[in-house]
Design a protein around this motif. Structure first.
Motif, short mmCIF file in Angstrom:
data_model
loop_
_atom_site.label_atom_id
_atom_site.label_comp_id
_atom_site.label_asym_id
_atom_site.label_seq_id
_atom_site.Cartn_x
_atom_site.Cartn_y
_atom_site.Cartn_z
N PRO A 37 15.12 83.06 34.48
CA PRO A 37 14.84 82.27 33.27
C PRO A 37 16.07 81.56 32.72
CG PRO A 37 13.78 84.42 33.15
CD PRO A 37 14.67 84.46 34.34
N ILE A 38 17.25 82.17 32.84
CA ILE A 38 18.48 81.54 32.36
C ILE A 38 18.81 80.32 33.21
CG2 ILE A 38 20.96 81.87 32.01
CD1 ILE A 38 20.40 84.80 31.45
N VAL A 39 18.75 80.49 34.51
CA VAL A 39 19.03 79.38 35.43
C VAL A 39 18.02 78.26 35.22
CG1 VAL A 39 19.01 78.72 37.86
CG2 VAL A 39 20.15 80.82 37.16
N GLY A 40 16.73 78.62 35.07
CA GLY A 40 15.70 77.61 34.89
C GLY A 40 15.90 76.82 33.61
N ALA A 41 16.19 77.52 32.52
CA ALA A 41 16.40 76.83 31.24
C ALA A 41 17.60 75.90 31.32
CB ALA A 41 16.59 77.86 30.13
N ALA A 42 18.69 76.38 31.95
CA ALA A 42 19.88 75.54 32.07
C ALA A 42 19.63 74.31 32.93
CB ALA A 42 21.03 76.36 32.64
N SER A 43 18.81 74.46 33.96
CA SER A 43 18.53 73.34 34.86
C SER A 43 17.73 72.23 34.19
CB SER A 43 17.79 73.82 36.11
OG SER A 43 16.47 74.24 35.79
N VAL A 85 12.61 80.97 37.68
CA VAL A 85 13.34 79.75 37.37
C VAL A 85 12.40 78.72 36.73
CG1 VAL A 85 14.57 77.78 38.38
CG2 VAL A 85 15.10 80.10 39.15
N ALA A 86 11.21 78.57 37.32
CA ALA A 86 10.23 77.64 36.77
C ALA A 86 9.80 78.06 35.37
CB ALA A 86 9.02 77.55 37.70
N ASP A 87 9.71 79.37 35.16
CA ASP A 87 9.34 79.89 33.84
C ASP A 87 10.37 79.46 32.79
OD1 ASP A 87 7.63 81.42 32.18
OD2 ASP A 87 9.05 83.08 32.24
N GLY A 88 11.66 79.61 33.13
CA GLY A 88 12.71 79.20 32.20
C GLY A 88 12.70 77.71 31.94
N ARG A 89 12.49 76.93 33.00
CA ARG A 89 12.44 75.47 32.84
C ARG A 89 11.27 75.06 31.93
NH1 ARG A 89 11.80 74.34 37.89
NH2 ARG A 89 14.02 74.46 38.37
N ASN A 90 10.13 75.71 32.12
CA ASN A 90 8.95 75.39 31.32
C ASN A 90 9.17 75.71 29.84
OD1 ASN A 90 7.60 74.54 33.60
ND2 ASN A 90 6.55 76.49 33.92
N ARG A 91 9.94 76.73 29.57
CA ARG A 91 10.19 77.11 28.17
C ARG A 91 10.97 76.02 27.44
NH1 ARG A 91 8.93 81.87 26.34
NH2 ARG A 91 10.43 81.65 24.64
N VAL A 92 11.89 75.40 28.15
CA VAL A 92 12.62 74.29 27.53
C VAL A 92 11.67 73.12 27.30
CG1 VAL A 92 14.47 72.60 27.84
CG2 VAL A 92 14.83 74.99 28.49
N GLY A 93 10.85 72.81 28.31
CA GLY A 93 9.89 71.71 28.18
C GLY A 93 8.89 71.92 27.06
N ALA A 94 8.55 73.18 26.80
CA ALA A 94 7.58 73.49 25.74
C ALA A 94 8.27 73.75 24.40
CB ALA A 94 6.76 74.71 26.15
N ALA A 95 9.58 73.50 24.34
CA ALA A 95 10.36 73.69 23.10
C ALA A 95 10.34 75.14 22.63
CB ALA A 95 9.85 72.76 22.01
N THR A 97 12.55 77.28 23.86
CA THR A 97 13.97 77.59 23.78
C THR A 97 14.71 76.25 23.78
OG1 THR A 97 15.73 78.97 24.70
CG2 THR A 97 14.42 77.72 26.27
N ASP A 98 15.95 76.23 23.30
CA ASP A 98 16.70 74.98 23.21
C ASP A 98 17.90 75.03 24.14
OD1 ASP A 98 19.10 76.05 21.71
OD2 ASP A 98 17.52 76.49 20.25
N CYS A 99 18.51 73.88 24.34
CA CYS A 99 19.60 73.77 25.31
C CYS A 99 20.88 74.45 24.82
CB CYS A 99 19.86 72.29 25.64
SG CYS A 99 18.56 71.58 26.69
N ASN A 100 21.07 74.56 23.51
CA ASN A 100 22.23 75.30 23.02
C ASN A 100 22.14 76.77 23.42
OD1 ASN A 100 23.46 73.10 21.79
ND2 ASN A 100 22.40 73.41 19.83
N THR A 101 20.93 77.35 23.26
CA THR A 101 20.72 78.74 23.68
C THR A 101 20.87 78.88 25.19
OG1 THR A 101 19.19 79.13 21.84
CG2 THR A 101 19.07 80.66 23.70
N ALA A 102 20.31 77.91 25.92
CA ALA A 102 20.42 77.94 27.38
C ALA A 102 21.87 77.89 27.81
CB ALA A 102 19.63 76.77 27.99
N GLY A 103 22.68 77.06 27.15
CA GLY A 103 24.09 76.96 27.50
C GLY A 103 24.85 78.25 27.22
N ARG A 104 24.55 78.89 26.09
CA ARG A 104 25.22 80.15 25.76
C ARG A 104 24.86 81.23 26.78
NH1 ARG A 104 23.54 78.85 20.50
NH2 ARG A 104 21.91 80.44 20.61
N GLN A 105 23.60 81.30 27.14
CA GLN A 105 23.17 82.33 28.10
C GLN A 105 23.78 82.07 29.48
OE1 GLN A 105 18.92 82.14 27.73
NE2 GLN A 105 18.85 83.65 26.10
N LEU A 106 23.87 80.81 29.87
CA LEU A 106 24.47 80.49 31.16
C LEU A 106 25.94 80.89 31.16
CD1 LEU A 106 24.10 79.16 33.96
CD2 LEU A 106 24.89 77.01 32.91
#
Length: 523
Positions: A37-43, A85-95, A97-106
């Protein structure tokens, strides 16, 4: 467990001999649920350097390669990781989670991986991820995003819902209660270790009283009101004859029913129907061979006492088939009947008493109260009669009923089983007893709840293999590719496209004068 602790655990395990590969793969699945999920959100975030993301993906692919024992394992682990990974990416697309959170987790993930101290020079996992144990002891917890919401019925962001239609009232209510308890013990144990892709397993129940006329309403309640994803552990043959078509029409999983009837074992198998247990045909075939070959009884000395419905018919058909397979005529088999949900066995007893040459063994296809009543009314008349029962009888409940009558009623009564003896010390039995004690303190182990527990654990393994992107078709495909599943039963389990029954193993047991089941050899 924190992400970084998971990293350290997988490094330690995968530095062990290859014989531990099954355990390693399970740990990698757990790690995939945290890294993916972390990788997916960051991607999904353009502001994040994708080279950083790709570096972690490459490392994790190396982890998968070393955890795999072959191509099929590698493909399965890769699919699970990609799903997260797809799950994390979808969470960003569905708002969600946000990219600031994704960046911190990465960044936290990179720091965890960066604190490695390779102990080997080769391309081993210990050289890819191997932080010191001292760091592991102080590693902070990384808060991971929960699973994304799903539009699949019964699958939410937090839970996966299953339903069981069974008797929770009436003469057979203990069968429903025990089956439900075994499934819930397995579900609770899984939930305590993270559930399935971060989702908890939940079991909804509906009472059909072991009456087919009530089964359709119970199934509708579970599917239409409770919105379950699939069905597990439904109890009974006549009730399954109603429930199974309901599930098939909706292309919904109908799994692990507490029946050995052939209506659930079509050839080729129905895509959405999976059985854990051996069939009644296999149980009765085994016991007829036991009576003929080991006890040396002529075929004419074997009769059947059966419930007057589809359950009894299934058992009787199994006995007839066993006769034919032994080259014996099946046309003269005597059958005594009783009505479902009653203990009215007087007509059967009278028919037995009217026989000029009574049988020496009776194969019983009954539930525990009717079986106990029949034995009560015939034991003194035929003290040397051999009574055998199929597993659906409810072994523990039958023992309790007979011991209330006295030890002489219980002693020698045979029950064929589809799980090992609950009084044993195998890994599977000990695990089951531990779960029962933890989640249902004060409840005694029983063969019915043990069957529910085993069946549920096979399903849990399949759900975990599917990963976060769960739907019915993905689960069916996964089940059909599950082979050589070792739960410590003494027999491996598995399915295939042409094989929707996990086990064909039959265990023999007989009651002693203390009401305890002892193992017996059936062949």
């Amino acid at each position: 467990m924190s992400f970084r602790s998971s990293v350290f655990l997988v490094a330690a395990l995968l530095a062990t001999p290859a014989s531990a590969a099954g355990t390693n793969a399970d740990v990698v699945r757990n790690l995939a649920s945290r890294v993916g999920p972390i990788v997916g959100a960051a991607s999904a975030c353009q502001a994040i350097d994708q080279g950083r993301v790709q570096a972690i993906v490459d490392k994790f692919r190396e982890v998968i390669r070393e955890a795999s024992t072959g191509g099929s394992d590698r493909d399965e682990l890769t699919r699970v990781f990609n799903g997260y990974v797809a799950d994390g990416r979808n969470r960003v697309g569905a708002a969600q989670t946000d990219c600031n959170t994704a960046g911190r987790q990465l960044a936290e993930l990179e720091r965890s991986l960066g604190q490695t101290a390779p102990s080997q020079t080769g391309a081993s996992l210990a050289g890819v991820i191997a932080p010191a144990a001292a760091v592991a002891a102080t590693a902070p917890t990384v808060t991971l995003p929960p699973p994304a919401a799903s539009n699949v019925q019964g699958v939410t962001a937090n839970e996966i819902r299953f339903g069981i239609a069974a008797p929770f009232s009436g003469a057979s209510k203990e069968l429903g209660r025990q089956m439900k308890m075994g499934i819930e013990a397995a579900f609770n144990r899984a939930n305590d270790t993270g559930g399935v892709a971060g989702r908890s397993l939940r079991l909804y129940s509906a009472d059909d009283g072991y009456e087919p006329s009530r089964t359709l309403d119970a199934m509708k309640q579970l599917y239409d009101k409770d919105k379950v994803f699939g069905f597990i552990g439904n109890v009974g043959t006549p009730t399954s004859a109603v429930a199974m078509p309901f599930a098939l029409q909706r292309r919904t999983l109908f799994y692990g029913a507490f029946t050995g009837a052939n209506i659930l074992r079509n050839d080729p198998p129905d895509r959405y129907v999976f059985n854990y247990r051996a069939s009644y045909a296999e149980e009765t075939d085994t016991v007829v061979r036991y009576l003929v070959k080991l006890r040396r009884l002529p075929a004419r000395d074997i009769a059947v006492f059966a419930q007057q419905d589809a359950y009894g018919d299934a058992g009787f058909s199994g006995v007839a088939k066993a006769f034919r397979s032994l080259g014996l005529a099946d046309t003269a088999i005597t059958r005594f009947n009783y009505k479902r949900n009653t203990v009215d066995v007087d007509e059967a007893v009278n028919q037995l008493r009217a026989m000029k040459t009574p049988p020496k063994a009776i194969v019983m296809v009954a539930t525990y109260r009717a079986a106990a009543k029949f034995i009560e009314k015939t034991r003194d008349l035929y003290p040397n009669m051999i009574y055998t029962n199929v597993s659906f009888v409810g072994s523990t409940e039958l023992s309790d009923e007979l011991m209330l009558l006295g030890p002489r009623y219980a002693s020698g009564v045979i029950v064929t089983q589809v799980v090992p003896a609950v009084g044993g010390y195998s890994s599977a039995v000990l695990e089951y007893k531990g779960a029962l004690e933890k989640y249902f303190p004060g409840e005694a182990p029983s063969y019915v709840s043990f069957e529910g527990y085993v069946a549920a654990n096979v399903l849990i393994q399949a759900l975990r293999k599917v990963g976060p992107q769960l739907d019915t078709e993905a689960l069916i495909d996964t089940l059909e590719n599950m082979q050589n599943v070792d739960l410590g039963l003494g027999a491996k389990l598995g399915f295939g496209r042409a094989e929707h029954q996990a086990s064909h193993k039959i265990w023999g047991t007989a009651l002693d004068d203390r009401g305890k089941f002892q193992a017996i050899e059936l062949e």
